[in-house]
Write a protein that holds these residues in place. Structure first.
Motif, PDB file in Angstrom:
ATOM      1  N   LYS B 176       0.825  -1.204   0.000  1.00 14.73           N
ATOM      2  CA  LYS B 176       0.000   0.000   0.000  1.00 14.73           C
ATOM      3  C   LYS B 176       0.861   1.257   0.000  1.00 14.73           C
ATOM      4  CE  LYS B 176      -3.422  -0.873   3.044  1.00 14.73           C
ATOM      5  NZ  LYS B 176      -4.115  -0.604   4.286  1.00 14.73           N
ATOM      6  N   LYS B 179       2.638   1.841  -3.274  1.00 16.96           N
ATOM      7  CA  LYS B 179       1.732   2.374  -4.292  1.00 16.96           C
ATOM      8  C   LYS B 179       1.466   3.851  -4.048  1.00 16.96           C
ATOM      9  CE  LYS B 179      -1.007  -1.580  -5.742  1.00 16.96           C
ATOM     10  NZ  LYS B 179      -2.199  -2.316  -5.307  1.00 16.96           N
ATOM     11  N   ALA B 180       1.238   4.200  -2.772  1.00 15.21           N
ATOM     12  CA  ALA B 180       0.939   5.596  -2.465  1.00 15.21           C
ATOM     13  C   ALA B 180       2.108   6.498  -2.846  1.00 15.21           C
ATOM     14  CB  ALA B 180       0.602   5.748  -0.987  1.00 15.21           C
ATOM     15  N   GLN B 181       3.338   6.051  -2.571  1.00 13.66           N
ATOM     16  CA  GLN B 181       4.481   6.899  -2.927  1.00 13.66           C
ATOM     17  C   GLN B 181       4.710   6.899  -4.436  1.00 13.66           C
ATOM     18  OE1 GLN B 181       4.710   8.540  -0.542  1.00 13.66           O
ATOM     19  NE2 GLN B 181       5.601   7.685   1.316  1.00 13.66           N
ATOM     20  N   GLN B 182       4.408   5.774  -5.086  1.00 13.93           N
ATOM     21  CA  GLN B 182       4.524   5.766  -6.552  1.00 13.93           C
ATOM     22  C   GLN B 182       3.541   6.746  -7.162  1.00 13.93           C
ATOM     23  OE1 GLN B 182       4.077   1.537  -7.155  1.00 13.93           O
ATOM     24  NE2 GLN B 182       5.958   1.491  -8.346  1.00 13.93           N
ATOM     25  N   ALA B 183       2.350   6.834  -6.555  1.00 16.15           N
ATOM     26  CA  ALA B 183       1.359   7.784  -7.048  1.00 16.15           C
ATOM     27  C   ALA B 183       1.876   9.205  -6.907  1.00 16.15           C
ATOM     28  CB  ALA B 183       0.038   7.619  -6.299  1.00 16.15           C
ATOM     29  N   ARG B 184       2.812   9.425  -5.983  1.00 20.84           N
ATOM     30  CA  ARG B 184       3.411  10.753  -5.854  1.00 20.84           C
ATOM     31  C   ARG B 184       4.691  10.856  -6.679  1.00 20.84           C
ATOM     32  NH1 ARG B 184       3.841  13.441  -0.245  1.00 20.84           N
ATOM     33  NH2 ARG B 184       4.277  11.496   0.827  1.00 20.84           N
ATOM     34  N   GLY B 185       4.861   9.933  -7.616  1.00 16.71           N
ATOM     35  CA  GLY B 185       5.976  10.041  -8.549  1.00 16.71           C
ATOM     36  C   GLY B 185       7.264   9.394  -8.089  1.00 16.71           C
ATOM     37  N   ALA B 186       7.236   8.658  -6.956  1.00 15.45           N
ATOM     38  CA  ALA B 186       8.453   7.997  -6.502  1.00 15.45           C
ATOM     39  C   ALA B 186       8.831   6.894  -7.485  1.00 15.45           C
ATOM     40  CB  ALA B 186       8.253   7.411  -5.114  1.00 15.45           C
ATOM     41  N   PRO B 202      11.085   6.781   1.949  1.00 14.76           N
ATOM     42  CA  PRO B 202       9.632   7.039   1.963  1.00 14.76           C
ATOM     43  C   PRO B 202       8.789   5.792   2.194  1.00 14.76           C
ATOM     44  CG  PRO B 202      10.651   8.059   0.049  1.00 14.76           C
ATOM     45  CD  PRO B 202      11.691   7.224   0.681  1.00 14.76           C
ATOM     46  N   VAL B 205       9.988   4.588   6.563  1.00 20.20           N
ATOM     47  CA  VAL B 205       9.486   5.393   7.686  1.00 20.20           C
ATOM     48  C   VAL B 205       8.005   5.097   7.953  1.00 20.20           C
ATOM     49  CG1 VAL B 205       9.089   7.713   8.554  1.00 20.20           C
ATOM     50  CG2 VAL B 205      11.226   7.173   7.403  1.00 20.20           C
ATOM     51  N   PRO B 206       7.133   5.205   6.944  1.00 17.54           N
ATOM     52  CA  PRO B 206       5.724   4.887   7.233  1.00 17.54           C
ATOM     53  C   PRO B 206       5.526   3.432   7.659  1.00 17.54           C
ATOM     54  CG  PRO B 206       5.919   5.993   5.107  1.00 17.54           C
ATOM     55  CD  PRO B 206       7.303   5.657   5.550  1.00 17.54           C
ATOM     56  N   VAL B 209       6.331   3.187  11.304  1.00 19.54           N
ATOM     57  CA  VAL B 209       5.240   3.818  12.059  1.00 19.54           C
ATOM     58  C   VAL B 209       4.054   2.859  12.137  1.00 19.54           C
ATOM     59  CG1 VAL B 209       3.600   5.725  12.071  1.00 19.54           C
ATOM     60  CG2 VAL B 209       5.974   6.145  11.457  1.00 19.54           C
ATOM     61  N   ARG B 213       2.405   0.967  15.418  1.00 18.80           N
ATOM     62  CA  ARG B 213       0.983   1.170  15.705  1.00 18.80           C
ATOM     63  C   ARG B 213       0.282  -0.184  15.850  1.00 18.80           C
ATOM     64  NH1 ARG B 213      -2.617   1.517  11.900  1.00 18.80           N
ATOM     65  NH2 ARG B 213      -0.994   1.966  10.383  1.00 18.80           N
TER      66      ARG B 213
END
Ligand SMILES: Nc1ncnc2c1ncn2[C@@H]1O[C@H](COP(=O)(O)OP(=O)(O)OP(=O)(O)O)[C@@H](O)[C@H]1O
Ligand SMILES: [Mg+2]
Lengths: 286, 266
Positions: B176, B179-186, B202, B205-206, B209, B213
């Motif tokens: 997940k 994909k989210a960072q790829q969507a931001r162009g990573a 990127p 770190v998440p 976290v 959690r």
């Protein structure tokens, strides 16, 4: 710019015992400047559909034509697509990673290879566009912000890339009523200012009815219906069958109609409902 | 992508292998591994390979799925293979400058490669055909005699259960976030080594976290249900050896006998 999705099929874990048909022949279009709402029961395939729109998932078959490029063709530059299509994931705050909020918002623009000045300008603009105070927030760690603020910083991270199409997967999930309202106002504001296509997934029927020009309904990966909010929400039986409800105001006016009160059918906003009821009462008093 | 990793995954099924007592399967796997290290000729490997083949066929796990699990270790495999091939002295087959291939080198290289492949497939059969929960139950029971000398059997088993349980969750989470960072162009695939190492931040770190959690939520949920370690805990499913388990032991003994006779004779 327009989006055409044609006969999209997606299968997860193909060839395994857990194989699952997640999208089954989905087709719809989105025209320039439209706000599109996608609704469906949990697990119906909404997030799967969105991830196809910017090339994160590859379909089994079918086409996605954005502007005039078919992004399912091999050899299409993914970086170019992601520049055009901004996707905000469900619970986007879990993707924050930088030391400061401003740096995190700058991650996307930096990946686009923009100049330092351009990046700074976009970051400031995006943070203000999502309704946060740039000076106050820029040097704070994204991890110490409140839930609603985190969500906004994460959305700003995509807005700062100035995508031609903005896609949001349940941007208000898990927010309190005020943050919910703020985030939606912000989405509306961004949509109005840029005049681009916005695609919104939500479980909140009132929001969908109020904001969207077109609503797409999916259930277990299949397209149930698509059309204007009025067209979609007047198919009450069909919606109930796929586990969806009408917006509260419509539920209310439909109940009144069942009780024999003569007002219009499928009223989607509160003002109109109030007018209709007032008119009915006046007619009756005469 | 990341979901292709099949090591340590469970493959749902209802074969005899799936239904065997986990203790039997753990012991069998241990013996199989020991056997692989005792064997010093190809005939022994052939015997092991055939037995493994039968187990795979009976279990109903598709071969393609198992072979896919080998993908992540291809690099290690190639590395040891080339190292063995070039590093061992003996009768020279081919030479170019200081590089030379010897008969002994080639033999050792092939030998080690087969050993590694059998080792990995053999041990992954254990996790493919055993639910993580029964696996750790089995380990707990096998370790419980050692409680007298202070081995915390229950705690070890609990930690393993939790670790196994959260492997798929963390893989999903990684997927997940990527994909989210790829969507931001990573971009994780191109660029120099340093660039690629940097591009992991990127994701990591998440991920950390999230892991903290999840751990915190789990600890809270366990405490809320008054979990307090192993003493006097009873279980819903008592493990009992059944007919098929004794048959499995018999076959295992036969396998061992064949291997021992084989290594004495050849
Ligand atoms: N990465 C994945 N691997 C395998 N199956 C998946 C994966 N992601 C989703 N699925 C399955 O595909 C189906 C559609 O999932 P999807 O996430 O698109 O639903 P959704 O409509 O977004 O639901 P929600 O409203 O809960 O977000 C579900 O049945 C889900 O179990
Ligand atoms: Mg979803």
């Amino acid at each position: 710019m327009s989006i055409r999705v044609e006969n999209l099929v997606h299968i997860y874990d193909k060839g395994m015992p857990t194989e699952q048909l997640a999208l089954d022949n989905i087709s719809f279009t989105a025209d320039d400047g439209q706000m599109i709402g996608i609704i469906g029961h949990t697990g119906s395939g909404k997030s799967t559909l969105l991830q196809h729109l910017n090339g994160l998932l590859k379909p089994e078959s079918g086409r996605i034509i954005i502007g005039d490029t078919d992004i399912t063709q091999p050899g299409v530059s993914m970086v170019q697509i992601r520049k055009k299509i901004g996707l905000v994931f469900q619970y986007p705050e879990y993707q924050l990673f930088e030391e400061t909020a401003a740096k995190d918002v700058a991650f996307g623009p930096k990946n686009l290879g923009l100049s330092e000045e351009e990046i700074n300008e976009r970051v400031r603009e995006a943070i203000e566009l999502v309704g946060l105070d740039y000076e106050e927030i820029k040097d704070r760690s994204p991890f110490e912000l409140s839930g609603g603020q985190k969500r906004r910083v994460a959305i700003a991270g995509v807005v700062a890339m100035r995508p031609e199409v903005l896609i949001l997967d349940e941007p208000t999930a898990g927010l309190d009523p005020k943050a919910h309202r703020d985030v939606l106002t912000m989405v509306e504001e961004v949509h109005r200012r840029t005049g681009n296509i916005t695609i919104l997934v939500s479980h909140n029927m009132a929001d969908i009815a109020r904001l969207c020009d077109k609503v797409v309904v999916i259930d277990s990966g299949k397209l149930v219906t698509a059309g204007t909010p009025y067209e979609v929400f007047s198919k009450k039986e069909e919606l109930r069958n796929v586990g969806l409800e009408l917006p509260p105001v419509t539920q209310f006016t439909e109940t009144l109609r069942e009780k024999g009160i003569d007002i219009e059918d499928t009223i989607l906003d509160t003002d109109k409902a109030a007018q209709q009821i007032a008119a009915y009462l006046q007619r009756k008093a005469k | 992508m990341i979901r292709d990793i099949t090591i340590g995954q469970y493959f749902p099924g209802n074969s005899v292998i799936h239904r065997l007592d986990p203790r039997v399967k753990i012991i069998a796997t241990l013996l199989f591994i020991i056997e692989l290290f005792i064997v010093d000729n190809f005939l022994g490997f052939a015997v092991a390979g055939v037995c493994l083949g039968i187990v795979i066929a009976v279990s109903g796990v598709p071969l393609g799925y198992i072979v896919r699990g080998l993908k992540p270790i291809i690099i290690i495999l190639l590395f040891t293979f080339t190292l063995n091939m070039f590093m061992i002295d003996g009768h020279i087959l081919w030479q170019w400058g200081f590089l030379k291939i010897t008969t002994e080198g080639l033999r050792t290289a092939v030998f080690m490669a087969i050993r590694l492949i059998l080792l990995i497939i053999g041990s992954s059969m254990l996790t493919l055909c055993t639910r993580p929960l029964s696996l750790t139950d089995g380990i707990e029971r096998l370790l419980s005699p050692f409680k007298i000398i202070g081995v915390p059997a229950h705690e070890i088993a609990m930690m393993m259960t939790i670790a196994l349980r959260f492997i798929p969750t963390l893989l999903e989470e990684t997927d997940k976030i990527m994909k989210a960072q790829q969507a931001r162009g990573a971009d994780f695939e191109t660029g120099s080594l340093i660039h690629r190492a940097k591009s992991l931040i990127p994701i990591l770190v998440p991920l950390f976290v999230s892991a903290f959690r999840i751990a915190q939520d789990l600890a809270m949920a366990m405490e809320a249900r008054c979990y307090r370690g192993g003493e006097q805990r009873t279980r819903m499913h008592e493990m009992k050896l059944k007919g098929r388990d004794y048959v499995a032991f018999l076959l295992l003994a036969l396998f061992l006998a064949v291997i021992i006779i084989e290594s004495i004779l050849f």
